[in-house]
Design an enzyme around this catalytic site. Sequence first.
Site, PDB file in Angstrom:
ATOM      1  N   LYS A  23      -1.462  -9.330   2.747  1.00 40.87           N
ATOM      2  CA  LYS A  23      -0.755  -8.912   3.950  1.00 40.87           C
ATOM      3  C   LYS A  23      -1.648  -7.980   4.747  1.00 40.87           C
ATOM      4  O   LYS A  23      -2.305  -7.101   4.174  1.00 40.87           O
ATOM      5  CB  LYS A  23       0.555  -8.202   3.618  1.00 40.87           C
ATOM      6  CG  LYS A  23       1.326  -7.744   4.887  1.00 40.87           C
ATOM      7  CD  LYS A  23       2.730  -7.288   4.555  1.00 40.87           C
ATOM      8  CE  LYS A  23       2.786  -5.910   3.953  1.00 40.87           C
ATOM      9  NZ  LYS A  23       2.323  -4.843   4.895  1.00 40.87           N
ATOM     10  N   ASP A  66       0.825  -1.201   0.000  1.00 41.13           N
ATOM     11  CA  ASP A  66       0.000   0.000   0.000  1.00 41.13           C
ATOM     12  C   ASP A  66       0.864   1.257   0.000  1.00 41.13           C
ATOM     13  O   ASP A  66       0.361   2.370  -0.113  1.00 41.13           O
ATOM     14  CB  ASP A  66      -1.000   0.008   1.160  1.00 41.13           C
ATOM     15  CG  ASP A  66      -0.353  -0.097   2.530  1.00 41.13           C
ATOM     16  OD1 ASP A  66       0.895  -0.148   2.604  1.00 41.13           O
ATOM     17  OD2 ASP A  66      -1.092  -0.148   3.528  1.00 41.13           O
ATOM     18  N   SER A  67       2.172   1.062   0.069  1.00 43.58           N
ATOM     19  CA  SER A  67       3.106   2.182  -0.105  1.00 43.58           C
ATOM     20  C   SER A  67       2.970   2.800  -1.487  1.00 43.58           C
ATOM     21  O   SER A  67       3.475   3.899  -1.727  1.00 43.58           O
ATOM     22  CB  SER A  67       4.550   1.727   0.126  1.00 43.58           C
ATOM     23  OG  SER A  67       4.852   0.578  -0.645  1.00 43.58           O
ATOM     24  N   GLU A  96      -1.791  -5.583   8.524  1.00 40.87           N
ATOM     25  CA  GLU A  96      -1.063  -5.009   9.652  1.00 40.87           C
ATOM     26  C   GLU A  96      -1.903  -5.143  10.905  1.00 40.87           C
ATOM     27  O   GLU A  96      -3.130  -4.972  10.862  1.00 40.87           O
ATOM     28  CB  GLU A  96      -0.766  -3.525   9.392  1.00 40.87           C
ATOM     29  CG  GLU A  96       0.090  -3.275   8.168  1.00 40.87           C
ATOM     30  CD  GLU A  96       0.294  -1.784   7.908  1.00 40.87           C
ATOM     31  OE1 GLU A  96       0.012  -0.970   8.815  1.00 40.87           O
ATOM     32  OE2 GLU A  96       0.724  -1.435   6.785  1.00 40.87           O
ATOM     33  N   ASP A 119      -0.978  -6.029  -0.248  1.00 42.56           N
ATOM     34  CA  ASP A 119      -1.420  -5.402   0.991  1.00 42.56           C
ATOM     35  C   ASP A 119      -2.922  -5.171   0.953  1.00 42.56           C
ATOM     36  O   ASP A 119      -3.460  -4.669  -0.047  1.00 42.56           O
ATOM     37  CB  ASP A 119      -0.748  -4.037   1.155  1.00 42.56           C
ATOM     38  CG  ASP A 119       0.506  -4.096   1.999  1.00 42.56           C
ATOM     39  OD1 ASP A 119       0.700  -5.080   2.721  1.00 42.56           O
ATOM     40  OD2 ASP A 119       1.293  -3.131   1.934  1.00 42.56           O
ATOM     41  N   GLU A 157       8.737  -4.480  10.872  1.00 44.41           N
ATOM     42  CA  GLU A 157       9.201  -3.183  10.369  1.00 44.41           C
ATOM     43  C   GLU A 157       9.574  -2.236  11.497  1.00 44.41           C
ATOM     44  O   GLU A 157       8.863  -2.122  12.497  1.00 44.41           O
ATOM     45  CB  GLU A 157       8.124  -2.523   9.500  1.00 44.41           C
ATOM     46  CG  GLU A 157       8.556  -1.160   8.969  1.00 44.41           C
ATOM     47  CD  GLU A 157       7.600  -0.539   7.977  1.00 44.41           C
ATOM     48  OE1 GLU A 157       7.862   0.594   7.527  1.00 44.41           O
ATOM     49  OE2 GLU A 157       6.585  -1.183   7.649  1.00 44.41           O
TER      50      GLU A 157
END
Length: 275
Positions: free
Chosen positions: A118, A49-50, A120, A88, A187
Amino acid sequence: MSVHSEIKRRSVPELMAYKGNKKIVCLTAYSAPIARLIDPAVDLILVGDSTAMVGYGMRDTLSITLQQMTDHGAAVVNATQQACVVIDMPFGSYQVSPQQAFENAAFMLAHSGATAVKIEGGVALAETTRFMVERGIPVLAHVGLMPQYVNTMGGFKAQGMNETAAERIVADALAHQEAGAFAVVIEGVAESLGRRITETLRIPTIGIGASPACDGQVLVTEDILGLSGDRIPRFAKNFGDAASVIRDAAQQYAHEVRDGSFPAMEHCFGVKKTK
């Protein structure tokens, strides 16, 4: 009787078997050209998602949509043959309930062709991981510095810098392991914590600003190519200067257009070639 085609991509079980044997090499990709170039070199491509910040110039990762992430995932899958592709899940697409997460993850995988998603989150999201894994969706967990939590964390700050915080992150990683995650991204944590989690878990860890001891590493491709501007994260390294190549090519193109040397007759249609 149907015949299954041979799967050439690295699989989730294959990546899990890397633990203690070989390092997992991971880079991000959001477009077909970049994905095609890095595919032969890496084991895993993360459609992160970066892309919100790198690809769209947004200030954080919170505004990218489910459809955008799915479309970028499809571009990466279509351009690659070897790497395992993980997408993501964007902010807000999995936090409401495990059911919401499964429905959105199923949509992303079905419409992109990616292998896994993925997410978070800490202990609170472990049940979501379990729910998806039990229903056939591989999950890569992400703990430590979590960009989707930028507002609650007070910015992009290193995590696990004291004993209490470190214990919480260890618990987060363990919870996702027990829930069935095939690996964990760690991270922006203290190096000793990244090492400790790697030594504790049975599943692979993939570090970004964590520890050399992690079972693999991931970086944003634009960071290693010099395409992220003047500020490169402390945990990244510039492995090439693609920026100067692109800049020089654009300048040369502009020069030739302005002086009339491009396009030449050889670049035109309906013109007979001369010997």
